[in-house]
Design a protein around this motif. Structure first.
Motif, PDB file in Angstrom:
ATOM      1  N   ARG A   1       0.603  -1.251   0.074  1.00 15.05           N
ATOM      2  CA  ARG A   1      -0.013  -0.051   0.094  1.00 15.05           C
ATOM      3  C   ARG A   1       0.918   1.033  -0.096  1.00 15.05           C
ATOM      4  N   THR A   2       2.088   1.128  -0.058  1.00 12.67           N
ATOM      5  CA  THR A   2       3.040   2.687  -0.019  1.00 12.67           C
ATOM      6  C   THR A   2       3.521   2.590  -1.409  1.00 12.67           C
ATOM      7  N   GLU A   3       3.224   3.880  -1.582  1.00 13.97           N
ATOM      8  CA  GLU A   3       3.689   4.335  -3.034  1.00 13.97           C
ATOM      9  C   GLU A   3       5.356   4.658  -3.050  1.00 13.97           C
ATOM     10  N   GLY A   4       5.803   4.487  -4.245  1.00 13.43           N
ATOM     11  CA  GLY A   4       7.174   4.995  -4.466  1.00 13.43           C
ATOM     12  C   GLY A   4       8.337   3.779  -4.321  1.00 13.43           C
ATOM     13  N   LEU A   5       7.938   2.719  -3.629  1.00  9.61           N
ATOM     14  CA  LEU A   5       8.701   1.582  -3.443  1.00  9.61           C
ATOM     15  C   LEU A   5       9.010   0.908  -4.633  1.00  9.61           C
ATOM     16  N   PRO A   6      10.276  -0.057  -4.670  1.00  7.76           N
ATOM     17  CA  PRO A   6      10.605  -0.575  -5.835  1.00  7.76           C
ATOM     18  C   PRO A   6       9.642  -1.696  -5.732  1.00  7.76           C
ATOM     19  N   GLN A   7       9.793  -2.257  -7.133  1.00 11.60           N
ATOM     20  CA  GLN A   7       9.201  -3.507  -7.422  1.00 11.60           C
ATOM     21  C   GLN A   7       9.640  -4.806  -6.479  1.00 11.60           C
ATOM     22  N   LEU A   8       8.655  -5.402  -5.942  1.00 11.41           N
ATOM     23  CA  LEU A   8       8.900  -6.608  -4.949  1.00 11.41           C
ATOM     24  C   LEU A   8       8.502  -7.814  -5.540  1.00 11.41           C
ATOM     25  N   LEU A   9       9.586  -8.676  -5.573  1.00 12.10           N
ATOM     26  CA  LEU A   9       9.393 -10.113  -5.945  1.00 12.10           C
ATOM     27  C   LEU A   9       9.529 -11.032  -4.583  1.00 12.10           C
ATOM     28  N   TYR A  10       8.298 -11.467  -4.204  1.00  5.10           N
ATOM     29  CA  TYR A  10       8.239 -12.000  -2.918  1.00  5.10           C
ATOM     30  C   TYR A  10       8.314 -13.589  -3.016  1.00  5.10           C
ATOM     31  N   VAL A  11       9.349 -14.285  -2.608  1.00  2.00           N
ATOM     32  CA  VAL A  11       9.385 -15.919  -2.840  1.00  2.00           C
ATOM     33  C   VAL A  11       9.046 -16.569  -1.560  1.00  2.00           C
ATOM     34  N   ARG A  12       8.466 -17.381  -1.533  1.00  2.00           N
ATOM     35  CA  ARG A  12       7.906 -18.222  -0.254  1.00  2.00           C
ATOM     36  C   ARG A  12       8.262 -19.558  -0.692  1.00  2.00           C
ATOM     37  N   PRO A  13       9.191 -20.430  -0.531  1.00  2.56           N
ATOM     38  CA  PRO A  13       9.345 -21.634  -0.412  1.00  2.56           C
ATOM     39  C   PRO A  13       8.547 -22.401   0.284  1.00  2.56           C
ATOM     40  N   ARG A  14       8.435 -23.911   0.131  1.00  7.27           N
ATOM     41  CA  ARG A  14       7.520 -24.398   0.963  1.00  7.27           C
ATOM     42  C   ARG A  14       8.308 -24.619   2.378  1.00  7.27           C
ATOM     43  N   VAL A  15       7.844 -24.150   3.343  1.00  4.21           N
ATOM     44  CA  VAL A  15       8.800 -24.532   4.789  1.00  4.21           C
ATOM     45  C   VAL A  15       7.694 -25.341   5.673  1.00  4.21           C
ATOM     46  N   GLU A  16       8.431 -25.951   6.734  1.00  3.28           N
ATOM     47  CA  GLU A  16       7.912 -26.569   7.898  1.00  3.28           C
ATOM     48  C   GLU A  16       7.990 -25.917   9.272  1.00  3.28           C
ATOM     49  N   SER A  17       7.119 -26.526   9.842  1.00  8.27           N
ATOM     50  CA  SER A  17       7.280 -25.889  11.432  1.00  8.27           C
ATOM     51  C   SER A  17       8.009 -26.766  12.268  1.00  8.27           C
ATOM     52  N   GLY A  18       8.912 -25.985  13.217  1.00 12.40           N
ATOM     53  CA  GLY A  18       9.645 -26.734  14.098  1.00 12.40           C
ATOM     54  C   GLY A  18      10.895 -27.645  13.675  1.00 12.40           C
ATOM     55  N   VAL A  19      11.711 -27.055  12.697  1.00 13.36           N
ATOM     56  CA  VAL A  19      12.589 -27.641  12.086  1.00 13.36           C
ATOM     57  C   VAL A  19      13.610 -26.941  12.050  1.00 13.36           C
ATOM     58  N   THR A  20      13.757 -26.070  12.958  1.00 13.58           N
ATOM     59  CA  THR A  20      15.002 -25.062  12.896  1.00 13.58           C
ATOM     60  C   THR A  20      16.469 -25.723  12.935  1.00 13.58           C
ATOM     61  N   PHE A  21      16.422 -26.705  13.798  1.00 10.22           N
ATOM     62  CA  PHE A  21      17.971 -27.313  13.811  1.00 10.22           C
ATOM     63  C   PHE A  21      18.180 -28.369  12.814  1.00 10.22           C
ATOM     64  N   GLU A  22      17.211 -29.018  12.139  1.00 13.65           N
ATOM     65  CA  GLU A  22      17.370 -30.013  11.085  1.00 13.65           C
ATOM     66  C   GLU A  22      18.239 -29.791   9.946  1.00 13.65           C
ATOM     67  N   VAL A  23      19.242 -29.613  10.390  1.00 10.26           N
ATOM     68  CA  VAL A  23      20.436 -29.113   9.335  1.00 10.26           C
ATOM     69  C   VAL A  23      20.681 -30.416   8.337  1.00 10.26           C
ATOM     70  N   GLU A  24      20.337 -31.731   8.657  1.00  6.05           N
ATOM     71  CA  GLU A  24      20.506 -32.844   7.465  1.00  6.05           C
ATOM     72  C   GLU A  24      19.504 -32.437   6.327  1.00  6.05           C
ATOM     73  N   LYS A  25      18.412 -31.540   6.536  1.00  9.06           N
ATOM     74  CA  LYS A  25      17.557 -31.168   5.513  1.00  9.06           C
ATOM     75  C   LYS A  25      17.892 -30.142   4.404  1.00  9.06           C
ATOM     76  N   ILE A  26      19.270 -29.481   4.570  1.00  6.88           N
ATOM     77  CA  ILE A  26      19.963 -28.545   3.979  1.00  6.88           C
ATOM     78  C   ILE A  26      19.777 -28.497   2.649  1.00  6.88           C
ATOM     79  N   ARG A  27      20.044 -29.854   1.984  1.00  8.34           N
ATOM     80  CA  ARG A  27      19.974 -30.021   0.663  1.00  8.34           C
ATOM     81  C   ARG A  27      18.383 -29.829   0.069  1.00  8.34           C
ATOM     82  N   ASP A  28      17.613 -30.399   0.899  1.00 10.44           N
ATOM     83  CA  ASP A  28      16.125 -30.367   0.526  1.00 10.44           C
ATOM     84  C   ASP A  28      15.603 -28.920   0.317  1.00 10.44           C
ATOM     85  N   TYR A  29      16.081 -28.019   1.473  1.00  8.60           N
ATOM     86  CA  TYR A  29      15.932 -26.826   1.490  1.00  8.60           C
ATOM     87  C   TYR A  29      16.186 -25.941   0.335  1.00  8.60           C
TER      88      TYR A  29
END
Length: 251
Positions: free
Chosen positions: A195-223
């Motif tokens: 709703r704010t005028e004069g800002l640059p074009q925004l490309l918003y990217v939202r990959p599929r994420v999961e809840s409660g997996v903050t420290f599951e680094v073994e999934k990094i390749r999947d992310y």
């Protein structure tokens, strides 16, 4: 470039001159203990403990990922967010804010309270920048540019109600509360941008994420794969015209 928490750490690696492939290989070789190591004193101190996890493993991992130690050493300007835990203020470091040792700032940006102890920089007690701006659009709005690509891997409302995270109930309650607050802040930031005028074009990217997996680094390749697909499809379908219209993509 601007980032919060893990986004700031990855941004620090890229801004230091590391190639995406080298950074990806380094990060994918990490173990959970490289970022999440239980503080044994917390088990004794109980609710009087400063944090559940120790700070040192995360700091060592940041130093491994980010070879630069000062903002002035970076090849690409970088702005990092943190939160003043006493005033609630969003604090900016680097290209868009104060100067301080880079590794200290990156740690502070990722130091989510209860999980990690806070740190003091320039007289402020600081913690995770995501408490105030998990998607730092405020930083992007202050950066002279024609196009902003915002990668959102923070908590979202679409992930609520899934399988229960494999964490103790008290930690899950903390994660649920913080996640809802962060998701609400991101939603408000996106609405403000639209709703704010004069800002640059925004490309918003939202990959599929999961809840409660903050420290599951073994999934990094999947992310990484999810992010690659999300960005690729967005670029294929989006008309990058500078019109100020953004497209939200969820996979």
């Amino acid at each position: 470039m601007g980032g919060t928490a893990v986004g700031a750490i990855v941004g620090g690696g890229l801004a230091s001159g590391r190639s995406p492939d080298a950074l990806s290989d380094d990060v994918s070789s990490m173990k959970r203990s490289d970022v999440a190591s239980i503080n044994p004193l917390a088990l004794l101190a109980g609710i009087r403990a400063r944090s559940v996890l120790r700070a040192s493993p995360l700091r060592r991992t940041i130093e491994r990922i980010v070879p630069a130690h000062r903002f002035g050493d970076l090849e690409i300007p970088l702005t990092v967010t943190a939160t003043d835990l006493d005033s609630g203020e969003l604090v900016l470091f680097g290209a868009g804010g104060e100067d301080a040792p880079l590794i200290d700032v990156l740690y502070a940006s990722a130091a989510l309270p209860v999980y990690y102890p806070s740190t003091v920089i320039n007289g402020r007690r600081l913690g995770d920048g995501g408490i105030r701006a998990v998607l730092p659009l405020e930083v992007a709005a202050k950066t002279p540019c024609d196009l902003v690509i915002a990668i959102d891997v923070g908590p979202g409302f679409e992930e609520r109600g899934g399988a229960a995270p494999r964490v103790p109930p008290l930690m899950r309650a903390h994660g649920d509360a913080v996640g809802i607050l962060m998701a609400g802040a991101t939603q408000s930031a996106l609405e403000w941008w639209r709703r704010t005028e004069g800002l640059p074009q925004l490309l918003y990217v939202r990959p599929r994420v999961e809840s409660g997996v903050t420290f599951e680094v073994e999934k990094i390749r999947d992310y990484e794969s999810r992010g690659y697909v999300a960005v690729t499809e967005m670029l294929q379908n989006e008309n990058v015209s500078g019109s100020g219209v953004d497209r939200s993509l969820s996979l």
